[in-house]
Design an enzyme around this catalytic site. Sequence first.
Site, mmCIF file in Angstrom:
data_model
loop_
_atom_site.group_PDB
_atom_site.id
_atom_site.type_symbol
_atom_site.label_atom_id
_atom_site.label_comp_id
_atom_site.label_asym_id
_atom_site.label_seq_id
_atom_site.Cartn_x
_atom_site.Cartn_y
_atom_site.Cartn_z
ATOM 1 N N TYR A 141 -1.065 -0.894 10.289
ATOM 2 C CA TYR A 141 -1.052 -1.226 8.783
ATOM 3 C C TYR A 141 0.230 -1.042 7.267
ATOM 4 O O TYR A 141 -0.364 -1.695 6.801
ATOM 5 C CB TYR A 141 -2.823 -0.188 7.989
ATOM 6 C CG TYR A 141 -3.167 -0.705 7.124
ATOM 7 C CD1 TYR A 141 -3.529 -2.014 6.359
ATOM 8 C CD2 TYR A 141 -2.672 -0.347 5.697
ATOM 9 C CE1 TYR A 141 -4.459 -2.096 5.308
ATOM 10 C CE2 TYR A 141 -3.660 -0.559 4.344
ATOM 11 C CZ TYR A 141 -3.563 -1.072 4.269
ATOM 12 O OH TYR A 141 -4.248 -1.247 2.539
ATOM 13 N N SER A 179 1.088 -1.336 0.063
ATOM 14 C CA SER A 179 0.384 0.004 0.058
ATOM 15 C C SER A 179 0.885 1.131 0.063
ATOM 16 O O SER A 179 2.123 1.154 0.739
ATOM 17 C CB SER A 179 -0.748 0.167 1.634
ATOM 18 O OG SER A 179 -1.844 1.298 1.425
HETATM 19 P P1 NAD Z 1 -12.130 -6.014 0.942
HETATM 20 O O1 NAD Z 1 -12.299 -5.333 2.273
HETATM 21 O O2 NAD Z 1 -12.407 -5.981 -0.648
HETATM 22 O O3 NAD Z 1 -11.335 -7.367 1.073
HETATM 23 C C1 NAD Z 1 -10.585 -8.196 1.530
HETATM 24 C C2 NAD Z 1 -10.574 -9.350 0.778
HETATM 25 O O4 NAD Z 1 -9.627 -10.087 2.348
HETATM 26 C C3 NAD Z 1 -11.693 -9.846 1.346
HETATM 27 O O5 NAD Z 1 -12.951 -10.720 0.249
HETATM 28 C C4 NAD Z 1 -11.841 -10.897 2.970
HETATM 29 O O6 NAD Z 1 -12.797 -12.239 3.553
HETATM 30 C C5 NAD Z 1 -10.171 -11.624 2.873
HETATM 31 N N1 NAD Z 1 -9.861 -11.551 4.090
HETATM 32 C C6 NAD Z 1 -9.994 -10.301 4.818
HETATM 33 N N2 NAD Z 1 -8.918 -11.407 5.912
HETATM 34 C C7 NAD Z 1 -8.717 -12.156 5.437
HETATM 35 C C8 NAD Z 1 -8.067 -13.505 6.383
HETATM 36 N N3 NAD Z 1 -7.946 -13.678 7.424
HETATM 37 N N4 NAD Z 1 -8.293 -14.824 5.828
HETATM 38 C C9 NAD Z 1 -8.515 -14.761 4.476
HETATM 39 N N5 NAD Z 1 -8.875 -13.822 3.491
HETATM 40 C C10 NAD Z 1 -9.506 -12.696 4.070
HETATM 41 O O7 NAD Z 1 -10.475 -5.482 0.505
HETATM 42 P P2 NAD Z 1 -9.607 -4.916 -0.801
HETATM 43 O O8 NAD Z 1 -9.997 -2.534 -0.594
HETATM 44 O O9 NAD Z 1 -10.326 -5.373 -2.120
HETATM 45 O O10 NAD Z 1 -8.470 -4.520 -0.173
HETATM 46 C C11 NAD Z 1 -8.082 -5.662 -1.361
HETATM 47 C C12 NAD Z 1 -5.940 -5.690 -0.707
HETATM 48 O O11 NAD Z 1 -5.503 -4.738 -1.319
HETATM 49 C C13 NAD Z 1 -6.244 -5.294 1.150
HETATM 50 O O12 NAD Z 1 -4.669 -5.848 1.502
HETATM 51 C C14 NAD Z 1 -5.442 -4.039 1.365
HETATM 52 O O13 NAD Z 1 -5.103 -3.786 2.385
HETATM 53 C C15 NAD Z 1 -4.945 -3.667 -0.091
HETATM 54 N N6 NAD Z 1 -5.061 -2.203 -0.261
HETATM 55 C C16 NAD Z 1 -6.403 -1.790 -0.900
HETATM 56 C C17 NAD Z 1 -6.631 -0.372 -0.803
HETATM 57 C C18 NAD Z 1 -7.608 0.365 -1.025
HETATM 58 O O14 NAD Z 1 -7.833 1.323 -1.055
HETATM 59 N N7 NAD Z 1 -8.550 0.288 -1.217
HETATM 60 C C19 NAD Z 1 -5.420 0.286 -1.350
HETATM 61 C C20 NAD Z 1 -3.613 -0.627 -0.599
HETATM 62 C C21 NAD Z 1 -3.847 -1.283 -0.396
#
Ligand code: NAD
Length: 256
Positions: A162, A147
């Site tokens: 985080y 991130s």
């Molecule tokens: P989201 O909450 O829509 O998806 C997260 C997914 O991970 C879900 O399907 C959830 O069920 C699964 N998950 C959570 N904990 C888990 C565990 N312990 N074991 C297995 N699965 C698990 O979020 P997103 O925004 O799609 O995020 C996806 C990734 O991208 C994450 O790692 C997040 O930190 C990263 N990210 C997101 C953003 C953003 O702005 N959305 C920015 C930078 C990084």
Amino acid sequence: MTVAFPAARTAIVTGAVSPRGIGRATARRLAAAGWDIGIIDLDDDASAEAASELAASFGVRAAGVGADVSDEAAVRAAVDGLESALPQIVALVNIAGISSPTPYLELEPGEWDRVIAVNLTGVHHVSRRVAESLAASGVGRIVSISSVSAQRGGGTYSKTPYSVAKAGVIGLTRALARELGPLGVTANAIAPGPIDTDIMGGTLTEERKAEMAADLLVGRIGTVDDVAVAVEFLLREDTGFITGHTLDVNGGLYMN
Ligand code: NAD
């Protein structure tokens, strides 16, 4: 020596159940590009359902199993199951993750541990198990989602643990690139800026999106497809000279 990708190849994608998430969009994009897909997410039925949907929409082989990525035994069992059900594993995409908006001075010890366990140790558990298979076949790709928070010390939604976990993902990626490179496996990270998903405390309102976009050079926050296309690129057979890299997908929020 470079080992060619097999004609039928599986990408394991963690965190691919959330309907508006990066993982679901990435799994769809990879399936459209011809990858068979193994899904690992928290819930067994939801993972299987997401896999069935991919198989029906894209005509690929797909399977999904439930595992908490922070539970090493569950991860090993999940990957064992996917490996026996699907073609050769060639790629792993570590997307599962959780947010943590608590200010540092209000942090409880449990929250620190939980966020590190899922967002960093979880990436290690899945990478370790899948790397065993990739190394054995002499070819593979690992991409893990970090991130911009790792680079800027927060500054979007999530805070200290985080940022620490996501910085750890970059260190892990570089160390894996070094150790696994000679075994035919590349490892890269992607550092997204704010992406329109539900992870930042629920679906973003237009006002919140506009506020976040104000700091970005491209006039909008990111979409899940902005990240998915970057993953697809780093998984390609002909991008095997890129390793140990962190690809910024952040609309210009941070320039490395
Ligand atoms: P989201 O909450 O829509 O998806 C997260 C997914 O991970 C879900 O399907 C959830 O069920 C699964 N998950 C959570 N904990 C888990 C565990 N312990 N074991 C297995 N699965 C698990 O979020 P997103 O925004 O799609 O995020 C996806 C990734 O991208 C994450 O790692 C997040 O930190 C990263 N990210 C997101 C953003 C953003 O702005 N959305 C920015 C930078 C990084």
